[in-house]
Enzyme design. Sequence first.
Site, PDB file in Angstrom:
ATOM      1  N   GLY A  58       0.611  -7.067  -9.132  1.00  0.00           N
ATOM      2  CA  GLY A  58       1.768  -7.153  -8.239  1.00  0.00           C
ATOM      3  C   GLY A  58       2.963  -7.716  -8.991  1.00  0.00           C
ATOM      4  O   GLY A  58       2.822  -8.235 -10.093  1.00  0.00           O
ATOM      5  N   TYR A  80     -15.143  -0.826  -9.048  1.00  0.00           N
ATOM      6  CA  TYR A  80     -14.222  -0.608  -7.932  1.00  0.00           C
ATOM      7  C   TYR A  80     -14.932   0.044  -6.743  1.00  0.00           C
ATOM      8  O   TYR A  80     -14.906  -0.505  -5.637  1.00  0.00           O
ATOM      9  CB  TYR A  80     -13.064   0.262  -8.403  1.00  0.00           C
ATOM     10  N   LYS A 114     -16.037  -2.009  -3.509  1.00  0.00           N
ATOM     11  CA  LYS A 114     -15.508  -1.759  -2.159  1.00  0.00           C
ATOM     12  C   LYS A 114     -16.647  -1.473  -1.176  1.00  0.00           C
ATOM     13  O   LYS A 114     -16.548  -1.804   0.006  1.00  0.00           O
ATOM     14  CB  LYS A 114     -14.543  -0.576  -2.178  1.00  0.00           C
TER      15      LYS A 114
HETATM   16  P1  NAD Z   1      -1.737  -2.835  -6.331  1.00  0.00           P
HETATM   17  O1  NAD Z   1      -2.475  -3.040  -7.595  1.00  0.00           O
HETATM   18  O2  NAD Z   1      -0.295  -2.484  -6.402  1.00  0.00           O
HETATM   19  O3  NAD Z   1      -1.860  -4.125  -5.388  1.00  0.00           O
HETATM   20  C1  NAD Z   1      -2.957  -4.991  -5.410  1.00  0.00           C
HETATM   21  C2  NAD Z   1      -2.422  -6.407  -5.305  1.00  0.00           C
HETATM   22  O4  NAD Z   1      -3.525  -7.326  -5.260  1.00  0.00           O
HETATM   23  C3  NAD Z   1      -1.566  -6.801  -6.508  1.00  0.00           C
HETATM   24  O5  NAD Z   1      -0.367  -7.415  -6.069  1.00  0.00           O
HETATM   25  C4  NAD Z   1      -2.451  -7.776  -7.280  1.00  0.00           C
HETATM   26  O6  NAD Z   1      -1.708  -8.697  -8.047  1.00  0.00           O
HETATM   27  C5  NAD Z   1      -3.240  -8.415  -6.154  1.00  0.00           C
HETATM   28  N1  NAD Z   1      -4.539  -8.952  -6.584  1.00  0.00           N
HETATM   29  C6  NAD Z   1      -5.484  -8.344  -7.343  1.00  0.00           C
HETATM   30  N2  NAD Z   1      -6.544  -9.171  -7.523  1.00  0.00           N
HETATM   31  C7  NAD Z   1      -6.249 -10.323  -6.858  1.00  0.00           C
HETATM   32  C8  NAD Z   1      -6.942 -11.548  -6.683  1.00  0.00           C
HETATM   33  N3  NAD Z   1      -8.144 -11.765  -7.252  1.00  0.00           N
HETATM   34  N4  NAD Z   1      -6.348 -12.517  -5.948  1.00  0.00           N
HETATM   35  C9  NAD Z   1      -5.111 -12.328  -5.400  1.00  0.00           C
HETATM   36  N5  NAD Z   1      -4.422 -11.186  -5.533  1.00  0.00           N
HETATM   37  C10 NAD Z   1      -4.979 -10.191  -6.260  1.00  0.00           C
HETATM   38  O7  NAD Z   1      -2.532  -1.733  -5.511  1.00  0.00           O
HETATM   39  P2  NAD Z   1      -2.180  -0.982  -4.134  1.00  0.00           P
HETATM   40  O8  NAD Z   1      -2.066   0.446  -4.430  1.00  0.00           O
HETATM   41  O9  NAD Z   1      -1.094  -1.686  -3.430  1.00  0.00           O
HETATM   42  O10 NAD Z   1      -3.554  -1.189  -3.342  1.00  0.00           O
HETATM   43  C11 NAD Z   1      -3.685  -2.181  -2.349  1.00  0.00           C
HETATM   44  C12 NAD Z   1      -5.054  -2.037  -1.696  1.00  0.00           C
HETATM   45  O11 NAD Z   1      -5.213  -0.740  -1.140  1.00  0.00           O
HETATM   46  C13 NAD Z   1      -6.208  -2.268  -2.657  1.00  0.00           C
HETATM   47  O12 NAD Z   1      -7.231  -2.979  -1.965  1.00  0.00           O
HETATM   48  C14 NAD Z   1      -6.688  -0.866  -2.945  1.00  0.00           C
HETATM   49  O13 NAD Z   1      -8.067  -0.837  -3.255  1.00  0.00           O
HETATM   50  C15 NAD Z   1      -6.396  -0.149  -1.635  1.00  0.00           C
HETATM   51  N6  NAD Z   1      -6.219   1.286  -1.830  1.00  0.00           N
HETATM   52  C16 NAD Z   1      -5.064   1.769  -2.388  1.00  0.00           C
HETATM   53  C17 NAD Z   1      -4.937   3.141  -2.588  1.00  0.00           C
HETATM   54  C18 NAD Z   1      -3.695   3.747  -3.197  1.00  0.00           C
HETATM   55  O14 NAD Z   1      -3.674   4.944  -3.459  1.00  0.00           O
HETATM   56  N7  NAD Z   1      -2.637   2.978  -3.411  1.00  0.00           N
HETATM   57  C19 NAD Z   1      -5.973   4.002  -2.239  1.00  0.00           C
HETATM   58  C20 NAD Z   1      -7.133   3.456  -1.702  1.00  0.00           C
HETATM   59  C21 NAD Z   1      -7.243   2.109  -1.482  1.00  0.00           C
END
Ligand code: NAD
Length: 313
Positions: free
Chosen positions: A36, A143, A147
């Site tokens: 992030g 991953y 999940k």
């Molecule tokens: P992203 O990597 O932009 O966001 C994830 C956030 O979680 C980041 O800000 C990161 O710093 C924070 N993070 C990671 N590990 C952490 C920890 N241990 N403690 C605190 N913060 C932590 O990803 P995104 O695309 O925004 O995805 C968000 C969620 O949606 C995730 O759970 C992901 O699995 C899920 N998701 C996203 C997509 C997609 O296409 N974007 C698809 C399926 C699922």
Amino acid sequence: MRALVTGGAGFLGSHLCERLLAEGAEVICLDNFFSGRRSNIKHLMSHPNFEVIRHDIVQPIWLEVDRIFHLACPASPVHYQFNPVKTVKTNVMGTINMLGLAKRVKARILLTSTSEVYGDPKEHPQKESYWGNVNPVGVRSCYDEGKRVAECLMMDYHRQNKVEVRIARVFNTYGPRMLADDGRVVSNFCVAALRGEDIEIYGDGNQTRSFAYVSDIIDGLMKLMNVEDFCGPVNLGSPEEFTIKELADLVIELANSSSKVVFRPPRPDDPHRRRPDISLAKEILNWSPTTPLREGLKRTLEHFRRELGLQSA
Ligand code: NAD
Ligand code: UDP
């Protein structure tokens, strides 16, 4: 209503914080800033109802909240494979910590699970009832198995402790605030097209994905959190399926780019097909995505033009 958004400084999380604030909620954004960025939430910092906590969810935390949107977990294969053990800890220990918090304060909790729980699916399109075809020992398993355990924990806390849970199985989502070096296909293709560099397809480009625009997914997450009496998994994604080669051609056309498509070896365990059956979301949430890929890609290209310091189209 006080909402906690774990992963709130990430791509989806920052859009969700914005939406919750617009709807009048108090928002606590919790993030360890692994994938992030502060710039994603900079414009929210002066909002009187917004608070940021730098914290790693692998460690417990004590807060008082009504709703928990549990998003924290790197989502790009490049990020989640960078430190796979940490990815498992985030999904397992992090989810236990958030469920423990939900149990203590009697908050409703929503997990953003993923279409990856279906692995390389043998059923097409994928319904929530499909159990998936996942390699438990592959490079993606930190991953996708992570999940799957997170979903299991959600259901066990629900059955054992009566925690109110919601599970979104999110399919590939794209839009502004994806990182330029994020490694996911939409960001890679947009950035390469805008720079006039080669667009690299892993494999033959016939593998498919279904791409949803970020605001549609945020609508779906808000509706799912608010629905009463439904705790099973719900697919959120676009029902329109494209090959990766079609995506590359569309990005080149929309960016008016001179980039060439080149083919590289396929990634290990790369799913061949992916498309959600969204009948359940339609039925219980009255939700389906409305942004066509062409329109969403135009907005995403505009975002990357700004990021790369290029002139607007
Ligand atoms: P992203 O990597 O932009 O966001 C994830 C956030 O979680 C980041 O800000 C990161 O710093 C924070 N993070 C990671 N590990 C952490 C920890 N241990 N403690 C605190 N913060 C932590 O990803 P995104 O695309 O925004 O995805 C968000 C969620 O949606 C995730 O759970 C992901 O699995 C899920 N998701 C996203 C997509 C997609 O296409 N974007 C698809 C399926 C699922
Ligand atoms: N992909 C590609 N070139 C890239 C990045 C990804 O061809 O620069 C392919 C990748 O092999 C996969 C698809 O695009 O088949 C989607 O990849 P992404 O990492 O975005 O998401 P996921 O595999 O998790 O769906």
